[in-house]
Motif scaffolding. Structure first.
Motif, PDB file in Angstrom:
ATOM      1  N   ASN A   1      -8.604   8.783  -2.123  1.00 18.61           N
ATOM      2  CA  ASN A   1      -7.171   9.072  -2.185  1.00 18.61           C
ATOM      3  C   ASN A   1      -6.854  10.427  -1.543  1.00 18.61           C
TER       4      ASN A   1
ATOM      5  N   HIS B   1       0.846  -1.192   0.000  1.00 23.59           N
ATOM      6  CA  HIS B   1       0.000   0.000   0.000  1.00 23.59           C
ATOM      7  C   HIS B   1       0.881   1.242   0.000  1.00 23.59           C
TER       8      HIS B   1
ATOM      9  N   HIS C   1      -9.221   1.350   1.113  1.00 24.68           N
ATOM     10  CA  HIS C   1      -9.691   2.000  -0.110  1.00 24.68           C
ATOM     11  C   HIS C   1     -11.208   2.056  -0.199  1.00 24.68           C
TER      12      HIS C   1
END
Length: 92
Positions: free
Chosen positions: A51, A22, A46
């Motif tokens: 993000n 990650h 996620h």
């Protein structure tokens, strides 16, 4: 360090046979560093954060763990074996 001695960046459990990597700071936000993580932990991150949100945490696993949604996940996953897998639910 081999997988037997590595621990997951998020949940701190030992890693199993399946390891993903990650970017704590997403590549789309200029991140280069990677950390070892369980697939289920990676998917949970996620599914929980965009993000842009992950970029705000930077490389601080402690800040990510402080989020109540991740805290609930960590409590649930704590006693599971390293290669445990389950469907990951949440927003997408």
């Amino acid at each position: 360090m081999d997988a037997a001695t590595q621990v997951c960046w998020l949940c701190r459990r030992p890693l199993g046979e399946r390891i993903e990597y990650h970017h704590p700071v997403p590549k789309s936000r200029g991140g280069r560093e990677t950390v070892p993580i369980h697939p289920i932990c990676h998917r949970t991150l996620h599914r929980t954060f965009s993000n842009a949100e992950l970029a705000l945490f930077g490389a601080s696993a402690a800040a990510v763990r402080a989020d109540p949604r991740i805290g609930r996940f960590l409590a649930w996953i704590a006693k599971k074996p390293p290669d445990f897998h389950a469907p990951t639910h949440g927003r997408r």
